[in-house]
Design a protein around this motif. Structure first.
Motif, PDB file in Angstrom:
ATOM      1  N   ALA A 203       8.761  -9.972   5.504  1.00 23.44           N
ATOM      2  CA  ALA A 203       8.359 -10.766   4.337  1.00 23.44           C
ATOM      3  C   ALA A 203       7.685 -12.059   4.771  1.00 23.44           C
ATOM      4  CB  ALA A 203       9.574 -11.049   3.463  1.00 23.44           C
ATOM      5  N   ASP A 204       8.241 -12.714   5.778  1.00 26.85           N
ATOM      6  CA  ASP A 204       7.643 -13.962   6.269  1.00 26.85           C
ATOM      7  C   ASP A 204       6.253 -13.706   6.853  1.00 26.85           C
ATOM      8  OD1 ASP A 204       9.903 -15.314   5.521  1.00 26.85           O
ATOM      9  OD2 ASP A 204      10.827 -15.286   7.513  1.00 26.85           O
ATOM     10  N   ARG A 205       6.110 -12.615   7.595  1.00 22.56           N
ATOM     11  CA  ARG A 205       4.812 -12.306   8.218  1.00 22.56           C
ATOM     12  C   ARG A 205       3.766 -11.953   7.169  1.00 22.56           C
ATOM     13  NH1 ARG A 205       7.724  -8.560  12.760  1.00 22.56           N
ATOM     14  NH2 ARG A 205       8.454 -10.256  14.122  1.00 22.56           N
ATOM     15  N   ARG A 206       4.173 -11.211   6.122  1.00 25.67           N
ATOM     16  CA  ARG A 206       3.217 -10.874   5.054  1.00 25.67           C
ATOM     17  C   ARG A 206       2.718 -12.126   4.363  1.00 25.67           C
ATOM     18  NH1 ARG A 206       6.830  -6.869   3.773  1.00 25.67           N
ATOM     19  NH2 ARG A 206       7.561  -8.042   1.960  1.00 25.67           N
ATOM     20  N   ALA A 207       3.645 -13.026   4.070  1.00 18.88           N
ATOM     21  CA  ALA A 207       3.255 -14.263   3.393  1.00 18.88           C
ATOM     22  C   ALA A 207       2.265 -15.062   4.240  1.00 18.88           C
ATOM     23  CB  ALA A 207       4.496 -15.100   3.084  1.00 18.88           C
ATOM     24  N   GLY A 238      -0.854 -10.924  -9.733  1.00 17.91           N
ATOM     25  CA  GLY A 238       0.118  -9.835  -9.718  1.00 17.91           C
ATOM     26  C   GLY A 238       0.022  -8.993  -8.468  1.00 17.91           C
ATOM     27  N   ALA A 239      -1.215  -8.700  -8.036  1.00 20.50           N
ATOM     28  CA  ALA A 239      -1.403  -7.908  -6.812  1.00 20.50           C
ATOM     29  C   ALA A 239      -0.863  -8.651  -5.595  1.00 20.50           C
ATOM     30  CB  ALA A 239      -2.886  -7.588  -6.636  1.00 20.50           C
ATOM     31  N   VAL A 243       2.351  -7.527  -3.043  1.00 21.89           N
ATOM     32  CA  VAL A 243       2.231  -7.391  -1.588  1.00 21.89           C
ATOM     33  C   VAL A 243       3.162  -8.368  -0.883  1.00 21.89           C
ATOM     34  CG1 VAL A 243       0.674  -7.588   0.376  1.00 21.89           C
ATOM     35  CG2 VAL A 243      -0.138  -6.563  -1.755  1.00 21.89           C
ATOM     36  N   ARG A 244       3.189  -9.593  -1.369  1.00 21.18           N
ATOM     37  CA  ARG A 244       4.029 -10.610  -0.726  1.00 21.18           C
ATOM     38  C   ARG A 244       5.504 -10.218  -0.804  1.00 21.18           C
ATOM     39  NH1 ARG A 244       2.729 -14.427  -3.782  1.00 21.18           N
ATOM     40  NH2 ARG A 244       0.904 -15.157  -2.637  1.00 21.18           N
ATOM     41  N   THR A 245       5.914  -9.670  -1.938  1.00 19.56           N
ATOM     42  CA  THR A 245       7.315  -9.300  -2.130  1.00 19.56           C
ATOM     43  C   THR A 245       7.662  -8.017  -1.383  1.00 19.56           C
ATOM     44  OG1 THR A 245       7.237 -10.330  -4.314  1.00 19.56           O
ATOM     45  CG2 THR A 245       9.065  -8.853  -3.886  1.00 19.56           C
ATOM     46  N   GLY A 246       6.727  -7.106  -1.299  1.00 21.11           N
ATOM     47  CA  GLY A 246       6.978  -5.838  -0.625  1.00 21.11           C
ATOM     48  C   GLY A 246       7.514  -4.777  -1.556  1.00 21.11           C
ATOM     49  N   ARG A 247       8.531  -5.124  -2.311  1.00 28.09           N
ATOM     50  CA  ARG A 247       9.079  -4.234  -3.337  1.00 28.09           C
ATOM     51  C   ARG A 247       9.163  -5.077  -4.606  1.00 28.09           C
ATOM     52  NH1 ARG A 247      11.137   0.464  -1.125  1.00 28.09           N
ATOM     53  NH2 ARG A 247      12.316   0.931  -3.025  1.00 28.09           N
ATOM     54  N   ALA A 248       8.329  -4.741  -5.598  1.00 31.27           N
ATOM     55  CA  ALA A 248       8.154  -5.632  -6.746  1.00 31.27           C
ATOM     56  C   ALA A 248       8.179  -4.864  -8.053  1.00 31.27           C
ATOM     57  CB  ALA A 248       6.830  -6.391  -6.628  1.00 31.27           C
ATOM     58  N   GLU A 267      -4.669  -1.429  -2.167  1.00 23.20           N
ATOM     59  CA  GLU A 267      -5.823  -1.647  -1.293  1.00 23.20           C
ATOM     60  C   GLU A 267      -5.541  -2.732  -0.255  1.00 23.20           C
ATOM     61  OE1 GLU A 267      -9.194  -0.152  -1.032  1.00 23.20           O
ATOM     62  OE2 GLU A 267      -7.678   1.281  -1.711  1.00 23.20           O
ATOM     63  N   ILE A 268      -4.871  -3.789  -0.658  1.00 23.37           N
ATOM     64  CA  ILE A 268      -4.522  -4.846   0.306  1.00 23.37           C
ATOM     65  C   ILE A 268      -3.601  -4.282   1.391  1.00 23.37           C
ATOM     66  CG2 ILE A 268      -3.351  -7.061   0.597  1.00 23.37           C
ATOM     67  CD1 ILE A 268      -4.170  -7.741  -2.278  1.00 23.37           C
ATOM     68  N   LEU A 269      -2.594  -3.527   0.973  1.00 26.81           N
ATOM     69  CA  LEU A 269      -1.654  -2.949   1.932  1.00 26.81           C
ATOM     70  C   LEU A 269      -2.350  -1.952   2.855  1.00 26.81           C
ATOM     71  CD1 LEU A 269       1.436  -2.436  -0.413  1.00 26.81           C
ATOM     72  CD2 LEU A 269       1.298  -3.995   1.540  1.00 26.81           C
ATOM     73  N   ALA A 270      -3.318  -1.212   2.297  1.00 22.61           N
ATOM     74  CA  ALA A 270      -4.024  -0.207   3.103  1.00 22.61           C
ATOM     75  C   ALA A 270      -4.966  -0.868   4.109  1.00 22.61           C
ATOM     76  CB  ALA A 270      -4.797   0.737   2.192  1.00 22.61           C
ATOM     77  N   ARG A 271      -5.691  -1.899   3.682  1.00 21.38           N
ATOM     78  CA  ARG A 271      -6.698  -2.521   4.543  1.00 21.38           C
ATOM     79  C   ARG A 271      -6.096  -3.467   5.580  1.00 21.38           C
ATOM     80  NH1 ARG A 271     -11.482  -4.254   0.243  1.00 21.38           N
ATOM     81  NH2 ARG A 271     -11.524  -2.300  -0.954  1.00 21.38           N
ATOM     82  N   HIS A 272      -4.986  -4.102   5.255  1.00 18.10           N
ATOM     83  CA  HIS A 272      -4.489  -5.174   6.119  1.00 18.10           C
ATOM     84  C   HIS A 272      -3.072  -4.972   6.644  1.00 18.10           C
ATOM     85  CE1 HIS A 272      -8.044  -7.386   4.922  1.00 18.10           C
ATOM     86  NE2 HIS A 272      -7.723  -7.223   3.651  1.00 18.10           N
TER      87      HIS A 272
END
Length: 821
Positions: A203-207, A238-239, A243-248, A267-272
């Motif tokens: 979670a910290d790394r995603r943020a 919202g998007a 992504v930041r939360t991971g499970r939302a 798309e964010i999760l897929a690309r990055h």
């Protein structure tokens, strides 16, 4: 509350109630006591997986359910032990029925008292997770732990709190584990503890990464232009949140674009973030809609796009074996396909219309909970409809620990009377604060300035088996006539009538079989409308306008409205001009009147702008008629964004119409929009019409028949008690609407013998003429009376195409015989 073995053997504990907490016990002790009581009543099997007879790991199996769990015993009291069952993971009690069962078995063994008095002192050290009040990581030093390691551990872990690792020092754990590894000392780090730490780090790394990718947050241009369709700022927010939360949980009001937010997050999760396998779970009726929108928003149209999971077990097994970016399935297929889903191993699971699993005891809900994925996005416009337990059920899939144990949540927030019945809830604002890290919810009023003036959405719904049979029967008739026209470039008047009859029947079958037989009601559209209204009417002032060309569609919609206690008015050609203003006024002024049902008699001249949602149960193929419908709500003076929802039957003439716009342009008003069923076309007009029929019927696509079980799972009460009579009286034909008995829908009862059918039709015709001579109100469905002039017209229904053919043959033979005489 811990009982020594000897004490429990001497005194039988008092039986605890499962529904009423004892006044002398705190709720925590009551819940622990219930699990102790229940666990000691079980006949589970037990297997020791270790060496020590007491402080070991055990396999506990339920012989009825065949489920097995791993139980680790470290002492008698709660907190230090462990069980792999779901209840232990979430109840925050430090015990469960499996643990209590094992303890009861061990207490009866020789040497148990001495062993537990001596305590658990293994040579190895342990890193484990406690879930007592909240989840926390703890360190227990083994007897062989080197002194230097103990000194380091004392500085990192809080020894006064049973070796607790403080939240702000999770990042130092890797260095400690590395130091232990170099020392050669054995450290057992259990999976649940490692998963907990890994989740916090991820979670910290995603943020941090999101902050680098989109430095301006929801206003970042790169994010707003992420998809083929631009995002509104609140959608971008919202998007990012998902992504930041991971499970939302995205719980926005209906119409705010939850789907596009989920697709943007994907798309964010897929690309990055390396996500390459996405599973979408939705109602059967929305599977093709998801496939269409994934392609439209992302441009993924090849094998890296979205595949609808359908067909029998073998086909579904093959589909899960394919290398797709996204697979789309429905709730009913979760349980039978769990092994296939687990083998495919989705990294992101999107759950749409999640209110459908608000009852956690359903098969689909239990199956959903067993799907494991690092990321999840749950979409629902109504996370809480009736009971607090519904919210718990939905949130548990997102984060099973977020709301804490159900027993504590209900104890703190339910208000009960002296008989234990729930009479209300308290402190709900605290629940909202608890959910804030995993749930984002916006009302339309909050983002009004960002919303477009009008959004149009085509919702593809599947057909039932009986619908497909009727649709195919008429499609075959169309194909036969088209083949004849292609060969001769000529159609007789009889074939022209048969063609328009078959095309109209195809359209009617897309709504429900009821429109054709007036007995059965197989169809998905009306139940999807009911589900949509349930979401829409979560807002107390929301109203909707629902259009259909046929009053029979109104009949089956009304059943759903009555079952839900939703007020409505029905506007059609049979409503006199004097009563029409009264219906409009009631819809405008009565808060209980939420739905305005209308045929195309109400598509002009009415101002219905107090509604902001318009639903087309069937599409008029004249574009001007469609815009006339929409203009009833999307007009000058409308202060809210308008949402247009069109229900389209997948793989049918309706889908074909969408892909062949030329057909809509070339149709003259009345030919398919409820005009006279007897038409005569000629010359270039006929040629254009027939070419368009070819194009449309050749572009219908493929659809999947919804199973009877899936249809039943979406249906509502349609018993006689649940039906309402049309508010405007019995169905009466109008200009621009098919007659109630038109197009063979009521003629299916004609005898198969053509001579008998001819006699019966003649008798019906004579009876109709007799009815026309009556001076009273019109009661015969073949007769229509002009509400202004009072003049009567006779509209004779056409029988089915097959019966009509036989009748035509009989009449032809009769004419030949008469000419011979």
């Amino acid at each position: 509350m811990t009982s020594a073995p000897a004490r429990s053997a001497r005194r039988k504990p008092v039986k605890l109630s499962r529904t009423h907490a004892p006044t002398d016990l705190p709720p925590v002790e009551w819940q622990r006591g219930l699990r102790r009581q229940f666990g000691r009543e079980q006949s589970f099997s037990i297997e020791n997986l270790g060496v020590d007879p007491f402080f070991s790991e055990f396999k506990v199996t339920n012989p009825t359910s065949k489920s097995s769990y791993r139980v680790a015993i470290r002492g008698l009291g709660p907190g230090g032990n462990f069980c792999s069952c779901p209840d232990y993971a979430t109840n925050e009690l430090g015990t469960c029925k499996h643990l209590e069962f094992v303890l009861a078995q061990l207490e009866n063994k020789r040497g148990a008292r001495a062993a537990f008095a001596r305590g658990y002192h293994p040579p190895f050290s342990e890193l484990y997770l406690r879930n007592q009040g909240q989840r926390s990581v703890h360190f227990r030093a083994g007897t062989d732990c080197p002194t230097k390691l103990k000194e380091v551990a004392a500085r990192l872990f809080d020894q006064e709190r049973d070796g607790l690792l403080p939240e702000n020092r999770l990042g130092e754990l890797d260095d400690f584990v590395g130091l232990v590894s170099k020392s050669g000392h054995e450290l057992r780090a259990y999976d649940d503890a490692l998963d907990f730490v890994a989740g916090r780090r991820d979670a910290d790394r995603r943020a941090e990464k999101l902050a680098r990718l989109f430095p301006r947050g929801a206003a970042d241009p790169k994010l707003l232009r992420l998809l083929k369709t631009p995002l509104y700022p609140y959608q971008a927010e919202g998007a990012l949140f998902a992504v930041r939360t991971g499970r939302a949980l995205i719980g926005d009001d209906m119409g705010l674009g939850k789907t596009i937010q989920a697709v943007a997050a994907t798309e964010i999760l897929a690309r990055h973030f390396g996500v390459s396998r996405v599973l979408v779970i939705c109602p059967t009726s929305l599977k093709y809609q998801w496939q269409s929108e994934m392609a439209r928003f992302t441009g993924r149209r090849d094998k890296r796009g979205a595949r609808v999971i359908e067909g029998g077990r073998a086909q579904r097994q093959n589909d899960y074996a394919l290398d797709d970016f996204c697979k789309i399935t429905n709730y009913e297929k979760l349980q039978p396909d769990l092994e296939l889903i687990a083998a495919w191993s989705p990294e992101l699971v999107i759950v749409d219309e999640a209110q459908r699993i608000k009852n956690w005891n359903t098969v689909a809900a239990r199956a959903l909970k067993r799907i494991d994925s690092p990321y999840a996005i749950v979409l629902t416009g109504t996370p809480l409809e009736n009971k607090l337990e519904e919210l718990i059920s939905i949130v548990q899939f997102v984060d099973q620990h977020r709301l804490g144990p159900t027993w504590r949540l209900l104890h703190e927030h339910q208000v009960k009377d002296e008989n234990g019945r729930v009479t209300g809830y308290r402190g709900l604002d605290r629940i909202g604060e608890t959910l804030a890290p995993v749930m984002i919810r916006r009302r339309k009023s909050e983002v009004l300035l960002q919303l477009p003036g009008r959004t149009d959405q085509n919702v593809l719904v599947p057909m039932t088996g009986p619908q497909i049979e009727l649709h195919k029967e008429n499609a075959d008739n169309v194909a036969t006539i088209v083949k004849r026209w292609r060969k001769t470039k000529f159609l007789s008047d009889k074939d022209q009538r048969r063609l328009t009859c078959a095309l109209q029947n195809m359209r009617m079958s897309c709504n429900s079989t009821y429109l054709l037989d007036q007995e059965s009601d197989h169809g998905v559209k009306t139940d999807e409308l009911a589900a949509l209204l349930d979401q829409l009417f979560a807002a107390p002032d929301a109203k909707a306008v629902v259009f259909s060309q046929w009053t029979r569609t109104h009949d089956i919609v009304i059943r759903r409205l009555q079952a839900r206690g939703i007020g409505y008015v029905s506007f059609h050609g049979g409503v006199s001009s004097e009563k029409r203003p009264e219906l409009v006024q009631r819809f405008r002024d009565d808060p209980a009147c939420r739905v305005f049902l209308s045929t195309d008699a109400g598509s002009t001249g009415l101002n219905l702008q107090h509604a902001s949602t318009l639903v087309n149960m069937d599409m008029p193929w004249n574009p001007a008629v469609l815009e006339q419908r929409i203009a009833r709500v999307h007009r000058l003076g409308q202060v809210r964004p308008v949402q247009i929802i069109n229900f389209i039957a997948k793989g049918t003439i309706e889908e074909g119409m969408l892909s062949v716009l030329a057909f809509k342009r070339s149709l003259s008003e009345g030919i398919l929009d409820g005009g006279n069923s007897e038409v005569s076309l000629g010359g270039t007009r006929l040629n254009r019409f027939m070419k368009d029929v070819e194009n449309v019927t050749g572009s219908m696509g493929n659809g999947e028949a919804i199973t009877a079980a899936e249809e039943a799972s979406q249906a509502v009460d349609t018993s006689e008690e649940g039906r309402l009579v049309d508010a405007g009286g019995p169905p009466v034909a109008q200009a621009g609407e098919a007659t109630p008995m038109a197009l063979g829908s009521a003629s299916s009862d004609l005898p198969s013998d053509p001579w008998q059918a001819l006699v019966q039709l003649g008798a019906q015709f004579i009876g109709t003429l007799a009815a026309a001579n009556d001076s009273g109100p019109v009661v015969h469905p073949w007769i229509e009376r002009d509400p202004v002039t009072g003049s009567q017209n006779l509209r004779i229904p056409l029988p089915s195409a097959e019966t009509a053919g036989r009748l035509a043959d009989v009449l032809s033979a009769l004419a030949t015989t008469l000419r011979g005489r």
